[in-house]
Scaffold this active site. Structure first.
Site, PDB file in Angstrom:
ATOM      1  CE  LYS A  95     -82.477  36.655 -43.267  1.00  0.00           C
ATOM      2  NZ  LYS A  95     -81.273  37.443 -43.456  1.00  0.00           N
ATOM      3  N   GLY A  96     -85.018  32.023 -45.184  1.00  0.00           N
ATOM      4  CA  GLY A  96     -84.484  30.889 -44.442  1.00  0.00           C
ATOM      5  C   GLY A  96     -85.520  29.825 -44.088  1.00  0.00           C
ATOM      6  NE  ARG A 141     -85.324  42.055 -38.116  1.00  0.00           N
ATOM      7  CZ  ARG A 141     -84.193  42.038 -37.439  1.00  0.00           C
ATOM      8  NH1 ARG A 141     -84.105  42.657 -36.288  1.00  0.00           N
ATOM      9  NH2 ARG A 141     -83.150  41.400 -37.907  1.00  0.00           N
ATOM     10  CB  VAL A 175     -90.143  38.503 -31.968  1.00  0.00           C
ATOM     11  CG1 VAL A 175     -90.739  37.727 -33.135  1.00  0.00           C
ATOM     12  CG2 VAL A 175     -88.616  38.497 -32.041  1.00  0.00           C
ATOM     13  CG  ASN A 190     -88.151  30.491 -38.070  1.00  0.00           C
ATOM     14  OD1 ASN A 190     -87.407  29.522 -38.174  1.00  0.00           O
ATOM     15  ND2 ASN A 190     -87.987  31.597 -38.792  1.00  0.00           N
ATOM     16  CE1 TYR A 238     -79.104  31.020 -32.598  1.00  0.00           C
ATOM     17  CE2 TYR A 238     -77.852  29.036 -32.099  1.00  0.00           C
ATOM     18  CZ  TYR A 238     -78.869  29.673 -32.798  1.00  0.00           C
ATOM     19  OH  TYR A 238     -79.642  28.961 -33.686  1.00  0.00           O
ATOM     20  CE  LYS A 297     -74.906  27.468 -49.386  1.00  0.00           C
ATOM     21  NZ  LYS A 297     -73.597  27.932 -49.003  1.00  0.00           N
ATOM     22  CG  ASP A 299     -78.664  35.290 -44.832  1.00  0.00           C
ATOM     23  OD1 ASP A 299     -77.894  34.699 -45.633  1.00  0.00           O
ATOM     24  OD2 ASP A 299     -79.541  36.095 -45.207  1.00  0.00           O
ATOM     25  CB  ILE A 300     -78.958  32.428 -38.507  1.00  0.00           C
ATOM     26  CG1 ILE A 300     -78.975  33.063 -37.115  1.00  0.00           C
ATOM     27  CG2 ILE A 300     -78.872  30.904 -38.408  1.00  0.00           C
ATOM     28  CD1 ILE A 300     -80.230  32.809 -36.319  1.00  0.00           C
TER      29      ILE A 300
HETATM   30  N1  NAP Z   1     -79.665  27.507 -39.919  1.00  0.00           N
HETATM   31  C1  NAP Z   1     -79.320  26.643 -38.965  1.00  0.00           C
HETATM   32  O1  NAP Z   1     -78.426  25.790 -39.148  1.00  0.00           O
HETATM   33  C2  NAP Z   1     -80.037  26.655 -37.662  1.00  0.00           C
HETATM   34  C3  NAP Z   1     -79.626  25.714 -36.691  1.00  0.00           C
HETATM   35  C4  NAP Z   1     -80.289  25.705 -35.464  1.00  0.00           C
HETATM   36  C5  NAP Z   1     -81.304  26.590 -35.232  1.00  0.00           C
HETATM   37  N2  NAP Z   1     -81.687  27.503 -36.186  1.00  0.00           N
HETATM   38  C6  NAP Z   1     -82.789  28.426 -35.864  1.00  0.00           C
HETATM   39  O2  NAP Z   1     -83.687  28.491 -36.959  1.00  0.00           O
HETATM   40  C7  NAP Z   1     -84.396  29.742 -36.899  1.00  0.00           C
HETATM   41  C8  NAP Z   1     -84.422  30.359 -38.275  1.00  0.00           C
HETATM   42  O3  NAP Z   1     -83.110  30.719 -38.640  1.00  0.00           O
HETATM   43  P1  NAP Z   1     -82.551  30.580 -40.128  1.00  0.00           P
HETATM   44  O4  NAP Z   1     -81.490  29.568 -40.086  1.00  0.00           O
HETATM   45  O5  NAP Z   1     -83.650  30.476 -41.071  1.00  0.00           O
HETATM   46  O6  NAP Z   1     -81.806  32.005 -40.262  1.00  0.00           O
HETATM   47  P2  NAP Z   1     -82.135  33.316 -41.118  1.00  0.00           P
HETATM   48  O7  NAP Z   1     -82.320  32.957 -42.546  1.00  0.00           O
HETATM   49  O8  NAP Z   1     -81.070  34.289 -40.760  1.00  0.00           O
HETATM   50  O9  NAP Z   1     -83.555  33.774 -40.552  1.00  0.00           O
HETATM   51  C9  NAP Z   1     -83.698  34.430 -39.331  1.00  0.00           C
HETATM   52  C10 NAP Z   1     -85.033  35.155 -39.396  1.00  0.00           C
HETATM   53  O10 NAP Z   1     -85.304  35.760 -38.109  1.00  0.00           O
HETATM   54  C11 NAP Z   1     -85.736  37.081 -38.361  1.00  0.00           C
HETATM   55  N3  NAP Z   1     -85.614  37.975 -37.223  1.00  0.00           N
HETATM   56  C12 NAP Z   1     -84.494  38.331 -36.544  1.00  0.00           C
HETATM   57  N4  NAP Z   1     -84.827  39.217 -35.578  1.00  0.00           N
HETATM   58  C13 NAP Z   1     -86.170  39.408 -35.652  1.00  0.00           C
HETATM   59  C14 NAP Z   1     -87.098  40.202 -34.935  1.00  0.00           C
HETATM   60  N5  NAP Z   1     -86.707  41.016 -33.931  1.00  0.00           N
HETATM   61  N6  NAP Z   1     -88.415  40.137 -35.269  1.00  0.00           N
HETATM   62  C15 NAP Z   1     -88.821  39.341 -36.273  1.00  0.00           C
HETATM   63  N7  NAP Z   1     -87.990  38.588 -37.018  1.00  0.00           N
HETATM   64  C16 NAP Z   1     -86.673  38.625 -36.700  1.00  0.00           C
HETATM   65  C17 NAP Z   1     -84.899  37.541 -39.554  1.00  0.00           C
HETATM   66  O11 NAP Z   1     -85.462  38.711 -40.144  1.00  0.00           O
HETATM   67  P3  NAP Z   1     -84.550  39.814 -40.909  1.00  0.00           P
HETATM   68  O12 NAP Z   1     -84.369  39.313 -42.307  1.00  0.00           O
HETATM   69  O13 NAP Z   1     -85.403  41.045 -40.803  1.00  0.00           O
HETATM   70  O14 NAP Z   1     -83.256  39.922 -40.159  1.00  0.00           O
HETATM   71  C18 NAP Z   1     -85.039  36.305 -40.432  1.00  0.00           C
HETATM   72  O15 NAP Z   1     -86.262  36.308 -41.116  1.00  0.00           O
HETATM   73  C19 NAP Z   1     -83.694  30.580 -35.841  1.00  0.00           C
HETATM   74  O16 NAP Z   1     -84.428  30.564 -34.638  1.00  0.00           O
HETATM   75  C20 NAP Z   1     -82.368  29.859 -35.660  1.00  0.00           C
HETATM   76  O17 NAP Z   1     -81.812  30.077 -34.371  1.00  0.00           O
HETATM   77  C21 NAP Z   1     -81.068  27.555 -37.389  1.00  0.00           C
END
Ligand code: NAP
Length: 300
Positions: free
Chosen positions: A18-19, A40, A64, A90, A225, A257, A259-260
């Site tokens: 996702k995301g 995962r 991971v 990611n 974080y 936008k 879930d994180i």
């Molecule tokens: N959104 C933002 O504004 C933003 C800003 C700065 C940085 N980031 C970074 O962007 C990256 C992607 O985040 P996102 O915004 O797309 O959030 P997200 O939609 O919540 O995606 C996070 C992803 O990480 C996966 N994940 C968590 N723990 C894991 C594990 N142990 N093994 C494998 N996968 C795992 C989640 O899987 P599950 O569905 O199984 O939980 C999900 O697929 C992250 O590194 C985040 O820190 C995001």
């Protein structure tokens, strides 16, 4: 090093069900790269692959936090493809417990999130406990290291000049760390090593356990974080120094936008994936050991 046709490239994206990860897979695949979408959870991963309807995307399980899972992925790639060109680290965890309704009620302005002005405002609705901090560091920093180490032998076999993209955050920026000594340690590229990075993380956990975060000079906005992404950036620089033929960079994708951030972000995933995709497709000899704010090179 020769520029390879894009259709000969193989990429792995972690946390891609996702995301930003899912969108990164989509954008790479639409351009012709064969992409292994990893997640995962098998069902979430397979559902994500089906949603894309792209024949050059396949699924492989990857948690991971699990070294066996990373080794199984490496074994699969070795047998099926014999090399890897692109790794996008990611997967990420927020590391906090949130009262989502309470957070929404605060109606925090995006500008306050980004600048850090919201730090005091959100303390009542965002809790940092020790257990979640350990999960966060183990996912965002040690998880990236675990997967990278498992896949490096395959990346070394790329004739494209392998690319590693570590998806970081603006929370990683060194100027955001209150403690001067910590800032100096993680900024000193000449002395950076995994041992130093992990020593900083251990001291962070110790201060968290003892209720000394603020006195210790650690970031108070999303503490674990922030420190996980500081560590990830420092690791990016260590790796880039060690593997000179590769392009190894880290990137803040933007305030997206997903879930994180409990969907408080303002950008669409289509835009959030642009930085990671650009860095995944850098030409041979492109920048390495650098931090990007979306698609622009920025200060660590
Ligand atoms: N959104 C933002 O504004 C933003 C800003 C700065 C940085 N980031 C970074 O962007 C990256 C992607 O985040 P996102 O915004 O797309 O959030 P997200 O939609 O919540 O995606 C996070 C992803 O990480 C996966 N994940 C968590 N723990 C894991 C594990 N142990 N093994 C494998 N996968 C795992 C989640 O899987 P599950 O569905 O199984 O939980 C999900 O697929 C992250 O590194 C985040 O820190 C995001």
């Amino acid at each position: 090093m020769q520029q390879q046709p894009i259709s000969s490239l193989l990429a792995v994206v972690t946390g891609a069900n996702k995301g930003i990860g899912l969108e990164t897979v989509r954008q790479l695949a639409v351009q012709g790269v064969t992409v292994i979408l990893t997640a995962r959870d098998k069902k979430r991963g397979n559902d994500a692959v089906s949603s894309l309807q792209l024949s050059n995307v396949l699924f492989h399980q990857l948690d991971v936090r699990d070294a066996h899972s990373a080794a199984a992925l490496a074994d699969f790639i070795l047998r099926k493809f014999g090399k890897l060109d692109i790794l996008v680290n990611n997967a990420g965890a927020s590391g906090v417990v949130v009262d989502v309704a309470g957070l929404r009620a605060l109606n925090v302005e995006p500008e306050s999130w980004l600048s850090g002005k919201a730090t005091n405002l959100v303390q009542g609705v965002i809790q940092q406990n020790y257990e979640n901090a350990v999960t966060c560091l183990d996912t965002n920093y040690y998880g990236c290291k675990r997967v990278t180490e498992a896949l490096l032998p395959l990346l070394k076999l790329s004739s494209f000049g392998a690319k590693i993209v570590n998806v970081s955050s603006l929370r990683s920026e060194i100027k955001r760390i209150p403690g001067e000594k910590i800032r100096a340690e993680v900024a000193d590229i000449g002395n950076l090593s995994e041992e130093l990075i992990e020593d900083v993380l251990q001291r962070f956990l110790e201060d968290l356990k003892n209720g000394n975060l603020e006195a210790g000079g650690w970031p108070m906005m999303l503490p674990s974080y922030s420190m996980s992404k500081v560590a990830l950036n420092a690791y990016t620089r260590v790796l880039a120094k060690r593997h000179q033929g590769m392009c190894i960079n880290c990137v803040h994708p933007g305030f997206v936008k997903t879930d994180i951030n409990w969907n408080t972000g303002v950008m669409a995933t289509e835009d959030g994936a642009k930085g990671p995709v650009m860095l995944a497709l850098l030409p041979p000899g492109g920048p390495s050991g650098r931090y990007f704010d979306q698609t622009t090179m920025a200060e660590f």
